[in-house]
Design an enzyme around this catalytic site. Sequence first.
Site, PDB file in Angstrom:
ATOM      1  N   ASP A  17       0.833  -1.213   0.000  1.00 46.21           N
ATOM      2  CA  ASP A  17       0.000   0.000   0.000  1.00 46.21           C
ATOM      3  C   ASP A  17       0.866   1.261   0.000  1.00 46.21           C
ATOM      4  O   ASP A  17       1.953   1.277   0.575  1.00 46.21           O
ATOM      5  CB  ASP A  17      -0.914  -0.015   1.232  1.00 46.21           C
ATOM      6  CG  ASP A  17      -2.048   1.002   1.101  1.00 46.21           C
ATOM      7  OD1 ASP A  17      -2.420   1.352  -0.029  1.00 46.21           O
ATOM      8  OD2 ASP A  17      -2.553   1.448   2.148  1.00 46.21           O
ATOM      9  N   HIS A  34       2.153   3.300  -9.143  1.00 46.69           N
ATOM     10  CA  HIS A  34       1.983   1.861  -9.344  1.00 46.69           C
ATOM     11  C   HIS A  34       3.151   1.283 -10.148  1.00 46.69           C
ATOM     12  O   HIS A  34       3.609   0.179  -9.883  1.00 46.69           O
ATOM     13  CB  HIS A  34       0.661   1.572 -10.050  1.00 46.69           C
ATOM     14  CG  HIS A  34      -0.542   1.980  -9.248  1.00 46.69           C
ATOM     15  ND1 HIS A  34      -0.674   1.673  -7.911  1.00 46.69           N
ATOM     16  CD2 HIS A  34      -1.655   2.676  -9.580  1.00 46.69           C
ATOM     17  CE1 HIS A  34      -1.824   2.166  -7.466  1.00 46.69           C
ATOM     18  NE2 HIS A  34      -2.438   2.783  -8.453  1.00 46.69           N
ATOM     19  N   LEU A 128      11.174 -20.218  -5.086  1.00 46.44           N
ATOM     20  CA  LEU A 128      10.289 -19.274  -4.395  1.00 46.44           C
ATOM     21  C   LEU A 128       8.923 -19.287  -5.078  1.00 46.44           C
ATOM     22  O   LEU A 128       8.831 -19.147  -6.298  1.00 46.44           O
ATOM     23  CB  LEU A 128      10.875 -17.852  -4.453  1.00 46.44           C
ATOM     24  CG  LEU A 128       9.982 -16.723  -3.918  1.00 46.44           C
ATOM     25  CD1 LEU A 128       9.775 -16.857  -2.409  1.00 46.44           C
ATOM     26  CD2 LEU A 128      10.587 -15.355  -4.226  1.00 46.44           C
TER      27      LEU A 128
HETATM   28  C1  IPE Z   1      -5.331  -2.677  -0.107  1.00 40.02           C
HETATM   29  O1  IPE Z   1      -5.056  -1.342  -0.256  1.00 40.02           O
HETATM   30  C2  IPE Z   1      -5.330  -3.363  -1.437  1.00 40.02           C
HETATM   31  C3  IPE Z   1      -4.033  -3.495  -2.099  1.00 40.02           C
HETATM   32  C4  IPE Z   1      -2.880  -3.120  -1.652  1.00 40.02           C
HETATM   33  C5  IPE Z   1      -4.085  -4.130  -3.386  1.00 40.02           C
HETATM   34  P1  IPE Z   1      -6.209  -0.232  -0.369  1.00 40.02           P
HETATM   35  O2  IPE Z   1      -5.525   1.049  -0.585  1.00 40.02           O
HETATM   36  O3  IPE Z   1      -7.193  -0.643  -1.408  1.00 40.02           O
HETATM   37  O4  IPE Z   1      -6.899  -0.317   1.064  1.00 40.02           O
HETATM   38  P2  IPE Z   1      -7.795   0.745   1.826  1.00 40.02           P
HETATM   39  O5  IPE Z   1      -8.855   1.199   0.863  1.00 40.02           O
HETATM   40  O6  IPE Z   1      -6.906   1.883   2.232  1.00 40.02           O
HETATM   41  O7  IPE Z   1      -8.326   0.024   3.015  1.00 40.02           O
HETATM   42  C1  IPE Z   2      -1.691   0.172  -3.300  1.00 40.59           C
HETATM   43  O1  IPE Z   2      -1.424   1.515  -3.376  1.00 40.59           O
HETATM   44  C2  IPE Z   2      -1.871  -0.464  -4.651  1.00 40.59           C
HETATM   45  C3  IPE Z   2      -3.263  -0.782  -4.978  1.00 40.59           C
HETATM   46  C4  IPE Z   2      -4.283  -0.708  -4.179  1.00 40.59           C
HETATM   47  C5  IPE Z   2      -3.501  -1.214  -6.328  1.00 40.59           C
HETATM   48  P1  IPE Z   2      -2.600   2.586  -3.359  1.00 40.59           P
HETATM   49  O2  IPE Z   2      -2.970   2.885  -4.763  1.00 40.59           O
HETATM   50  O3  IPE Z   2      -3.718   2.142  -2.485  1.00 40.59           O
HETATM   51  O4  IPE Z   2      -1.847   3.822  -2.725  1.00 40.59           O
HETATM   52  P2  IPE Z   2      -2.443   4.860  -1.686  1.00 40.59           P
HETATM   53  O5  IPE Z   2      -2.914   4.085  -0.496  1.00 40.59           O
HETATM   54  O6  IPE Z   2      -3.555   5.581  -2.383  1.00 40.59           O
HETATM   55  O7  IPE Z   2      -1.288   5.752  -1.376  1.00 40.59           O
HETATM   56 MG    MG Z   3      -4.107   2.409  -0.506  1.00 36.75          MG
END
Ligand code: IPE
Ligand code: IPE
Ligand code: MG
Length: 243
Positions: A17, A34, A128
């Site tokens: 995240d 990303h 792995l």
């Molecule tokens: C969790 O992150 C999902 C992934 C990392 C793929 P999110 O960014 O979607 O989670 P919330 O919305 O902050 O809980």
């Molecule tokens: C996690 O990073 C990746 C996915 C959920 C695909 P985020 O896109 O949720 O990044 P933040 O949380 O908005 O910074």
């Molecule tokens: Mg996120």
Amino acid sequence: MTSGMPVIPHHVAIVMDGNGRWATKRFLPRVAGHKKGVDALRACVRHCGERGVKVLTVFAFSSENWNRPAEEVSGLMELLALALAREVPALHGEGVRIQFVGNRSALAPKVRAGLAQAEAATAANVRLQLNICFNYGGRWDIAQAAAQLAASGTPITEQSLHGAMAMAHVPDPDLVIRTGGEQRISNFLLWQVAYSELYFSDKLWPDFDAAALDAAIADYASRERRFGKVSGQVAPSPAKKVA
Ligand code: IPE
Ligand code: IPE
Ligand code: MG
């Protein structure tokens, strides 16, 4: 621990995240975060292999991430297909077995084909195991497992349910890491985290480097896993799984 070496978790699972915030901080579009996240994952896979982690499970796209702006969703789909095409040959060379975990039915044919090809190309690798959770949700997995058992008339027990889940091919995670500062599970491996050690890092995923992973592993090694027992029953190995 019997030696000075850290106890290495067999299975590490990561909620990657913070990509969006990494990009926003730099006045870049979220998808640039990303892209950086893919680079961080690439380095993480390599480092896990070097450290002797046997299973790495990463959360790349949740069931709920479909609710993001259409442009970000399509960017993530494109990126998965691109990353697979670009990285699979080298991953194969490093002995990485790739498996997709999630609901494939909603994915575009191109994405599905890329995943199937990555799985087929790396099926014989054993160094792995990399599970990519994509269009995955812990609730989806529990429900689809229960539906399978109901359809075949199989009695529902902890064991049968566990066996019907999308993660049945690997043992439960020993260590679950979430980057990006939030302390929640966000519908990741709900069933399988029953006795996992949880580790939260404030680092945004693109910044989560080898040193950060080593810090998480060192923290894990300092934990005492009791699995419901008492300390005297499980000592002296801090992070060792007991029967
Ligand atoms: C969790 O992150 C999902 C992934 C990392 C793929 P999110 O960014 O979607 O989670 P919330 O919305 O902050 O809980
Ligand atoms: C996690 O990073 C990746 C996915 C959920 C695909 P985020 O896109 O949720 O990044 P933040 O949380 O908005 O910074
Ligand atoms: Mg996120």
